[in-house]
Scaffold this motif. Structure first.
Motif, PDB file in Angstrom:
ATOM      1  N   ASN A   1      65.253  40.931  66.470  1.00  0.00           N
ATOM      2  CA  ASN A   1      65.371  41.744  67.556  1.00  0.00           C
ATOM      3  C   ASN A   1      64.101  41.855  68.239  1.00  0.00           C
ATOM      4  O   ASN A   1      64.271  41.931  69.604  1.00  0.00           O
ATOM      5  CB  ASN A   1      66.243  42.997  67.154  1.00  0.00           C
ATOM      6  N   ALA A   2      63.126  41.985  67.546  1.00  0.00           N
ATOM      7  CA  ALA A   2      61.614  42.245  68.140  1.00  0.00           C
ATOM      8  C   ALA A   2      61.400  41.140  68.898  1.00  0.00           C
ATOM      9  O   ALA A   2      60.566  41.195  70.044  1.00  0.00           O
ATOM     10  CB  ALA A   2      60.776  42.704  66.985  1.00  0.00           C
TER      11      ALA A   2
ATOM     12  N   LYS B   1      63.285  38.923  70.429  1.00  0.00           N
ATOM     13  CA  LYS B   1      64.065  38.841  71.814  1.00  0.00           C
ATOM     14  C   LYS B   1      63.423  39.995  72.601  1.00  0.00           C
ATOM     15  O   LYS B   1      63.738  39.683  73.878  1.00  0.00           O
ATOM     16  CB  LYS B   1      65.231  39.121  71.461  1.00  0.00           C
ATOM     17  N   GLU B   2      62.972  41.106  72.179  1.00  0.00           N
ATOM     18  CA  GLU B   2      62.488  42.075  73.083  1.00  0.00           C
ATOM     19  C   GLU B   2      61.111  41.796  73.485  1.00  0.00           C
ATOM     20  O   GLU B   2      60.624  42.519  74.353  1.00  0.00           O
ATOM     21  CB  GLU B   2      62.659  43.494  72.319  1.00  0.00           C
TER      22      GLU B   2
ATOM     23  N   GLU C   1      59.375  39.773  75.302  1.00  0.00           N
ATOM     24  CA  GLU C   1      58.953  39.897  76.956  1.00  0.00           C
ATOM     25  C   GLU C   1      58.947  40.883  77.718  1.00  0.00           C
ATOM     26  O   GLU C   1      58.066  41.421  78.407  1.00  0.00           O
ATOM     27  CB  GLU C   1      60.017  38.667  77.651  1.00  0.00           C
ATOM     28  N   ASP C   2      60.256  42.015  77.291  1.00  0.00           N
ATOM     29  CA  ASP C   2      60.276  43.303  77.755  1.00  0.00           C
ATOM     30  C   ASP C   2      59.187  44.045  77.265  1.00  0.00           C
ATOM     31  O   ASP C   2      58.459  44.935  78.101  1.00  0.00           O
ATOM     32  CB  ASP C   2      61.392  43.795  77.526  1.00  0.00           C
ATOM     33  N   THR C   3      58.584  44.095  75.981  1.00  0.00           N
ATOM     34  CA  THR C   3      57.496  44.626  75.537  1.00  0.00           C
ATOM     35  C   THR C   3      56.252  44.244  76.329  1.00  0.00           C
ATOM     36  O   THR C   3      55.525  45.387  76.692  1.00  0.00           O
ATOM     37  CB  THR C   3      57.547  44.348  73.946  1.00  0.00           C
TER      38      THR C   3
END
Length: 445
Positions: free
Chosen positions: A56-57, A59-60, A62-64
């Motif tokens: 999950n981290a 996949k996130e 790019e947003d991070t």
């Protein structure tokens, strides 16, 4: 290998490349430990799969990174809005970068291997630096107009062993040389400790300058450690018009007796500079205002110190009784031996402090602030360290621990000096560009 693991492996590898991250940098962003690089390599090879939380981290991620950029206090303008491009090598926490960014430059590549400095850099600029420059091929670095590099100085400093090119850190200059040979930027700025000027009776600096000017004819001994690419690049002659000077922070409005060597160069081939043109013909070193400075100007107010006390429920800066006793004892011992070593105490009305160093976090001995007879002296606060290095008030000093930020500011540069040099450099580049244009043959109507 199952289809799911293969798909995950491909996704992780593609995402990492898309974000321009190395294995170590991705591991740092995911909060992984020292084995993180090996773990990610295993994911990408399909040897094992990440846990649900790590997936999950990932996949996130790019947003991070986007959130880091959106919240970064010193994020840069877009490439389309910029006047020139540059790269930031041995970047630390970006002390050389920001002044060039403020003059209209856009940073297209950064390298910094220390994971704590990477975190501070990411917090303030919204970009994760690439890691170890020795592992990055010069051809993979984007084209750029200016190369910036505060290459490691421990090999030449008073605090180090002064081994110079026999020390691996000293050979980092050759990593700069190989990038100059491959990318041929229009100009460069290098920074190092004042001791570089006298190291090995001046021979080390003489060698650096002769390589940059394309005048070096000798072979670098095989026992001097450097990458194969760097050694091969030495066979390609550079052709820069180069000068150097020691500049002092205290001459540029900062109350610190910090002196550093700055080396500036312009590509003779690009600017069509004849060999008889001297460095002084195209560049003028900034002199600074040289107006009196005052330590009190960088100190936080009693109210700000009180706010820090209330936030952390303790006084983080006044040194302990044990440390203070040890400082006084060592100073007395040195005085008995007839030398001036030991702690240094400063007050608000003093003209300047000593040079802050990377070891400041240990005991603060080079710069202690007098709090009067009734109270033990204190260290500078992280914000005061930022002020002492000329960083803007927006710079976030809380991305890492107190000990790490002290190290980072001790290893950094005085931004006010960089601002002055950057302005002179960009002005000289514009003038050289105009001179070059005037030499171009006019088109026949």
């Amino acid at each position: 290998m199952t289809t799911e693991i293969q798909n995950q492996a491909d996704y992780i590898k593609d995402l990492r490349k898309k974000l321009g991250l190395g294995l170590t940098e991705m591991a740092n962003l995911l909060g992984m430990n020292a084995t993180g690089e090996r773990t990610i390599r295993g994911w990408e090879n399909g040897e094992h799969a990440p846990t649900k939380a790590k997936w999950n981290a990932i996949k996130e991620l790019e947003d991070t990174l986007k959130a880091h950029y959106d919240n970064a206090p010193l994020k840069q303008q877009s490439l389309e809005q910029s006047d020139f491009t540059f790269i930031d090598l041995f970047a630390g926490i970006g002390g050389i970068r920001y002044p060039f960014q403020q003059l209209g430059g856009h940073c297209v590549f950064t390298s910094e291997w220390d994971k704590f400095a990477q975190k501070t850099y990411l917090t303030n600029y919204g970009e994760m630096p690439n890691g170890d420059i020795t592992q990055i091929k010069a051809k993979d670095i984007p084209d750029h107009d200016i190369l910036l590099g505060g290459f490691p100085c421990q090999a030449f400093s008073q605090a180090g062993l002064k081994q110079g090119f026999s020390d691996t850190r000293g050979t980092m200059f050759f990593e700069i040389q190989r990038i100059l040979a491959e990318k041929k930027p229009k100009a460069f700025l290098l920074e190092n400790v004042k001791q570089l000027q006298g190291h090995n009776k001046g021979e080390t600096l003489k060698t650096i300058l002769s390589i940059l000017r394309g005048e070096f004819e000798q072979e670098i001994p095989e026992d001097v450690p450097m990458s194969e690419e760097a050694r091969h690049a030495l066979s390609e002659k550079l052709n820069y018009c180069v000068g150097f000077k020691v500049l002092r922070a205290g001459d540029f409005g900062i109350p610190q007796n910090r002196e550093r060597v700055f080396i500036v160069g312009f590509d003779r081939d690009y600017y069509q500079l004849d060999q008889d043109i001297k460095f002084s013909d195209i560049f003028t070193w900034p002199e600074g205002s040289k107006e009196p400075t005052r330590v009190g100007d960088i100190l936080q107010s009693p109210e700000e110190l009180q706010a820090d006390f209330e936030k952390h429920q303790k006084d983080r800066f006044t040194i302990s009784e044990k440390l203070w006793t040890g400082h006084k004892k060592r100073k007395a011992e040195h005085q008995n031996k007839g030398n001036g070593f030991g702690y240094s105490l400063f007050s608000a009305d003093d003209e300047y402090t000593n040079t802050i160093s990377a070891r400041y976090y240990k005991d603060g001995s080079e710069i202690l602030i007098n709090q009067g007879e009734e109270k033990r002296p204190r260290k500078l606060t992280p914000r005061e360290c930022a002020n002492l290095q000329g960083f803007p008030k927006e710079f976030d000093v809380d991305a890492v621990s107190q000990g790490q930020i002290y190290k980072q500011f001790g290893n950094s540069v005085c931004m006010k000096v960089i601002e002055a040099v950057a302005f002179q450099m960009t002005t000289a580049m514009k003038q050289a560009e105009q001179s070059k244009s005037s030499k171009q043959p006019k088109a026949v109507a």
